[in-house]
Write a protein that holds these residues in place. Sequence first.
Motif, PDB file in Angstrom:
ATOM      1  N   PHE A  27     -79.149  55.836  19.077  1.00 24.65           N
ATOM      2  CA  PHE A  27     -78.465  56.741  19.997  1.00 24.65           C
ATOM      3  C   PHE A  27     -79.401  57.146  21.141  1.00 24.65           C
ATOM      4  CE2 PHE A  27     -77.011  60.923  21.458  1.00 24.65           C
ATOM      5  CZ  PHE A  27     -75.687  60.629  21.757  1.00 24.65           C
ATOM      6  N   ARG A  28     -80.588  57.642  20.761  1.00 27.04           N
ATOM      7  CA  ARG A  28     -81.519  58.091  21.797  1.00 27.04           C
ATOM      8  C   ARG A  28     -81.871  56.974  22.776  1.00 27.04           C
ATOM      9  NH1 ARG A  28     -83.745  63.081  20.448  1.00 27.04           N
ATOM     10  NH2 ARG A  28     -83.665  63.604  18.240  1.00 27.04           N
ATOM     11  N   SER A  29     -82.110  55.769  22.247  1.00 28.02           N
ATOM     12  CA  SER A  29     -82.538  54.731  23.184  1.00 28.02           C
ATOM     13  C   SER A  29     -81.373  54.252  24.046  1.00 28.02           C
ATOM     14  CB  SER A  29     -83.244  53.574  22.472  1.00 28.02           C
ATOM     15  OG  SER A  29     -82.401  53.035  21.493  1.00 28.02           O
ATOM     16  N   LEU A  30     -80.168  54.210  23.489  1.00 25.80           N
ATOM     17  CA  LEU A  30     -79.038  53.766  24.317  1.00 25.80           C
ATOM     18  C   LEU A  30     -78.707  54.791  25.408  1.00 25.80           C
ATOM     19  CD1 LEU A  30     -76.875  51.630  24.884  1.00 25.80           C
ATOM     20  CD2 LEU A  30     -75.362  52.859  23.326  1.00 25.80           C
ATOM     21  N   VAL A  31     -78.598  56.067  25.042  1.00 24.85           N
ATOM     22  CA  VAL A  31     -78.202  57.049  26.075  1.00 24.85           C
ATOM     23  C   VAL A  31     -79.266  57.176  27.162  1.00 24.85           C
ATOM     24  CG1 VAL A  31     -76.655  58.312  24.515  1.00 24.85           C
ATOM     25  CG2 VAL A  31     -79.003  59.145  24.854  1.00 24.85           C
ATOM     26  N   ALA A  32     -80.527  56.914  26.791  1.00 22.60           N
ATOM     27  CA  ALA A  32     -81.596  56.956  27.802  1.00 22.60           C
ATOM     28  C   ALA A  32     -81.343  55.907  28.880  1.00 22.60           C
ATOM     29  CB  ALA A  32     -82.960  56.746  27.150  1.00 22.60           C
ATOM     30  N   LEU A  33     -80.769  54.762  28.483  1.00 21.25           N
ATOM     31  CA  LEU A  33     -80.473  53.705  29.465  1.00 21.25           C
ATOM     32  C   LEU A  33     -79.416  54.160  30.465  1.00 21.25           C
ATOM     33  CD1 LEU A  33     -80.305  50.512  27.195  1.00 21.25           C
ATOM     34  CD2 LEU A  33     -82.152  51.216  28.718  1.00 21.25           C
ATOM     35  N   TYR A  34     -78.653  55.174  30.091  1.00 23.98           N
ATOM     36  CA  TYR A  34     -77.612  55.708  30.976  1.00 23.98           C
ATOM     37  C   TYR A  34     -78.087  56.979  31.698  1.00 23.98           C
ATOM     38  CZ  TYR A  34     -74.148  52.549  28.925  1.00 23.98           C
ATOM     39  OH  TYR A  34     -73.454  51.441  28.521  1.00 23.98           O
ATOM     40  N   GLY A  35     -79.361  57.296  31.550  1.00 23.03           N
ATOM     41  CA  GLY A  35     -79.909  58.438  32.277  1.00 23.03           C
ATOM     42  C   GLY A  35     -79.695  59.789  31.630  1.00 23.03           C
ATOM     43  N   VAL A  83     -75.862  66.168  39.790  1.00 18.88           N
ATOM     44  CA  VAL A  83     -75.294  65.608  38.558  1.00 18.88           C
ATOM     45  C   VAL A  83     -76.329  65.732  37.450  1.00 18.88           C
ATOM     46  CG1 VAL A  83     -74.397  63.538  37.425  1.00 18.88           C
ATOM     47  CG2 VAL A  83     -73.894  63.936  39.847  1.00 18.88           C
ATOM     48  N   SER A  84     -75.920  66.285  36.308  1.00 23.82           N
ATOM     49  CA  SER A  84     -76.824  66.370  35.159  1.00 23.82           C
ATOM     50  C   SER A  84     -76.197  65.603  34.011  1.00 23.82           C
ATOM     51  CB  SER A  84     -77.029  67.825  34.733  1.00 23.82           C
ATOM     52  OG  SER A  84     -77.640  68.549  35.773  1.00 23.82           O
ATOM     53  N   ARG A  85     -77.026  64.798  33.348  1.00 21.29           N
ATOM     54  CA  ARG A  85     -76.568  64.058  32.164  1.00 21.29           C
ATOM     55  C   ARG A  85     -77.401  64.527  30.993  1.00 21.29           C
ATOM     56  NH1 ARG A  85     -74.505  58.285  32.998  1.00 21.29           N
ATOM     57  NH2 ARG A  85     -73.312  58.484  34.910  1.00 21.29           N
ATOM     58  N   TRP A  86     -76.763  65.233  30.092  1.00 22.95           N
ATOM     59  CA  TRP A  86     -77.461  65.814  28.948  1.00 22.95           C
ATOM     60  C   TRP A  86     -76.942  65.220  27.643  1.00 22.95           C
ATOM     61  CZ3 TRP A  86     -77.589  71.886  29.864  1.00 22.95           C
ATOM     62  CH2 TRP A  86     -78.427  72.147  30.956  1.00 22.95           C
ATOM     63  N   TYR A  87     -77.843  65.123  26.665  1.00 28.37           N
ATOM     64  CA  TYR A  87     -77.360  64.789  25.327  1.00 28.37           C
ATOM     65  C   TYR A  87     -77.973  65.726  24.303  1.00 28.37           C
ATOM     66  CZ  TYR A  87     -81.612  62.351  23.610  1.00 28.37           C
ATOM     67  OH  TYR A  87     -82.868  62.050  23.182  1.00 28.37           O
ATOM     68  N   TYR A  88     -77.367  65.825  23.150  1.00 24.25           N
ATOM     69  CA  TYR A  88     -77.899  66.650  22.074  1.00 24.25           C
ATOM     70  C   TYR A  88     -77.634  65.955  20.756  1.00 24.25           C
ATOM     71  CZ  TYR A  88     -72.988  67.809  21.584  1.00 24.25           C
ATOM     72  OH  TYR A  88     -71.623  67.707  21.424  1.00 24.25           O
ATOM     73  N   LEU A  89     -78.300  66.435  19.726  1.00 21.47           N
ATOM     74  CA  LEU A  89     -78.179  65.823  18.406  1.00 21.47           C
ATOM     75  C   LEU A  89     -78.591  66.897  17.425  1.00 21.47           C
ATOM     76  CD1 LEU A  89     -79.825  62.341  18.155  1.00 21.47           C
ATOM     77  CD2 LEU A  89     -79.451  63.733  16.173  1.00 21.47           C
ATOM     78  N   GLY A  90     -77.728  67.219  16.471  1.00 23.32           N
ATOM     79  CA  GLY A  90     -78.162  68.240  15.525  1.00 23.32           C
ATOM     80  C   GLY A  90     -77.032  68.752  14.653  1.00 23.32           C
ATOM     81  N   PRO A  91     -77.358  69.704  13.771  1.00 19.94           N
ATOM     82  CA  PRO A  91     -76.368  70.211  12.826  1.00 19.94           C
ATOM     83  C   PRO A  91     -75.361  71.165  13.465  1.00 19.94           C
ATOM     84  CG  PRO A  91     -78.466  71.332  12.521  1.00 19.94           C
ATOM     85  CD  PRO A  91     -78.698  70.277  13.567  1.00 19.94           C
ATOM     86  N   MET A 117     -70.128  52.989  26.678  1.00 20.86           N
ATOM     87  CA  MET A 117     -71.402  53.249  26.001  1.00 20.86           C
ATOM     88  C   MET A 117     -71.172  53.481  24.502  1.00 20.86           C
ATOM     89  SD  MET A 117     -74.161  56.238  26.877  1.00 20.86           S
ATOM     90  CE  MET A 117     -73.350  57.626  26.083  1.00 20.86           C
ATOM     91  N   LEU A 118     -70.123  54.217  24.184  1.00 16.47           N
ATOM     92  CA  LEU A 118     -69.827  54.503  22.775  1.00 16.47           C
ATOM     93  C   LEU A 118     -69.464  53.234  22.005  1.00 16.47           C
ATOM     94  CD1 LEU A 118     -67.970  57.846  23.326  1.00 16.47           C
ATOM     95  CD2 LEU A 118     -69.944  57.529  21.817  1.00 16.47           C
ATOM     96  N   CYS A 119     -68.691  52.359  22.654  1.00 14.38           N
ATOM     97  CA  CYS A 119     -68.339  51.089  21.993  1.00 14.38           C
ATOM     98  C   CYS A 119     -69.605  50.287  21.727  1.00 14.38           C
ATOM     99  CB  CYS A 119     -67.378  50.271  22.856  1.00 14.38           C
ATOM    100  SG  CYS A 119     -65.754  51.029  23.038  1.00 14.38           S
ATOM    101  N   THR A 120     -70.485  50.239  22.708  1.00 16.42           N
ATOM    102  CA  THR A 120     -71.753  49.513  22.538  1.00 16.42           C
ATOM    103  C   THR A 120     -72.548  50.105  21.384  1.00 16.42           C
ATOM    104  OG1 THR A 120     -71.825  49.109  24.906  1.00 16.42           O
ATOM    105  CG2 THR A 120     -73.890  48.815  23.711  1.00 16.42           C
ATOM    106  N   TYR A 121     -72.601  51.424  21.333  1.00 18.20           N
ATOM    107  CA  TYR A 121     -73.367  52.087  20.278  1.00 18.20           C
ATOM    108  C   TYR A 121     -72.841  51.710  18.891  1.00 18.20           C
ATOM    109  CZ  TYR A 121     -75.256  55.760  17.322  1.00 18.20           C
ATOM    110  OH  TYR A 121     -75.869  56.424  16.297  1.00 18.20           O
ATOM    111  N   LEU A 122     -71.544  51.833  18.723  1.00 21.89           N
ATOM    112  CA  LEU A 122     -70.963  51.558  17.404  1.00 21.89           C
ATOM    113  C   LEU A 122     -71.162  50.090  17.032  1.00 21.89           C
ATOM    114  CD1 LEU A 122     -67.703  53.713  17.651  1.00 21.89           C
ATOM    115  CD2 LEU A 122     -69.871  54.305  16.553  1.00 21.89           C
TER     116      LEU A 122
END
Length: 432
Positions: free
Chosen positions: A27-35, A100-108, A145-150
């Motif tokens: 996940f981290r490496s793929l979303v990084a490719l999208y900024g 434009v801001s592109r943010w991601y998160y990961l957690g409980p 991006m999600l299709c690629t990830y899965l």
Amino acid sequence: MQFRAVKGMNDILPNEVGRWHRLEGEFRSLVALYGYQEVRTPLLEHTDLFARSIGETTDVVEKEMFTFERSRESLTLRPEGTAGAARAYVAHKQHGREPVSRWYYLGPMFRAEQPQRGRYRQFHQAGCEVFGDRGPLVDAEMIDMLCTYLRRLGISGIEVSVNSIGGAGAREAYRERLLDFLRPRAGSLSPHARDRLEVNPLRVLDSKDERDQAAARDAPSILEVLEDEDRAHWEGLCASLDVLGIAYTVDPRLVRGLDYYTGTLFELNATSGDLGAQNTLVGGGRYDSMIETLGGPSVSAIGFAMGLERILLAMPDDTPASVPRCYVAPIGAPAQHASLLLARELRAAGVTVDLDGRGNSLRSMLRRADAIGARLCLVLGDSELEAGIVQVKDLGQHTQDRVDRGQVVDRVARLVATGSRQIATQPSGDEP
Ligand code: ATP
Ligand code: MG
């Protein structure tokens, strides 16, 4: 007295965590490719934040939040990630820093639901938010991006559903149409849906109750009442998905649980693996009015959240290969101290080392080395110390060699790096 974990909250033990690392790493490496860049927000927020952004009449806010009072403040364990991210975006005036801001998160995340397969009280989400891009290119790119990830995780049978619920105008018009349609059928709705019919008729479409699903089967589609601007965006999304070659289903009943959505909505389901009934992996959509609702400027936004436990259930069971390990088996107190230093040197050279500090017999240490699948076992006792050597046993090849203490780190590091189980057979000291 023994303690159990809280209902619906799971331990993730070391033997399972390799698969978590894999899906998080991908996940981290793929979303990084999208900024996308990571944002980390608190697990606790003021209860009002969720009530305001998710919506008072949603399942999440009505009955699923873990809420408590502390110093006369009402606090809630976050049930999802978008509200906190949007709050942080506004609080830190992020819109003034970049358009434009592109943010991601990961957690409980935490929801007081009835636990079952794929549904827990503490679960994990990974999600992305794009602030400041009206789309529809970014909407399509996100789905792609999600299709690629899965796919990268080996998940098959991916189904993409999309819909648009338009802007405020279209939703108001649709509300009336839907109410006209549902009022005569109110008697056959679930009691819960009937109670909320006038407040939030759209939620009937999202209900999991069979009675509601049956009543809503022939409901009018919201796509029919889209205004010109909504329609242009919707057609732009469909055209972009076509360009990307993504197969998708238009699902006019897709309204999703949370109130904050506007325009594009999407879900990804999968048929692979062991998902059972909870087969929605990802839910997302546009929420162009949330930033303003939370006291910020008018900034459009789109995001998704993906349930990681469900991804794990859908993923094929290919546990990642463990790293080659080296076992260090000291015999006697002087050798134990010498082994501490040897293990430290080996680790500095990048070798994974298990040092046996139990003071057991050689036999039992070798058994343990074998059991953990160590590639090499380094034996060090009084006689080895005296001779200035280390015995290197290759547990795959059943060979052993006496290696000069001064060369053992290099030799072991090389063996482990080449993946070779074979120990060089030249006598020690003859190394080039
Ligand atoms: P559902 O309809 O299954 O209750 P939802 O609409 O409540 O899902 P969202 O709030 O959109 O789900 O969350 C996005 C994703 O997070 C879901 O698609 C799912 O994969 C995951 N998810 C949601 N709730 C849970 C839960 N209690 N346990 C595990 N995963 C969950
Ligand atoms: Mg839910």
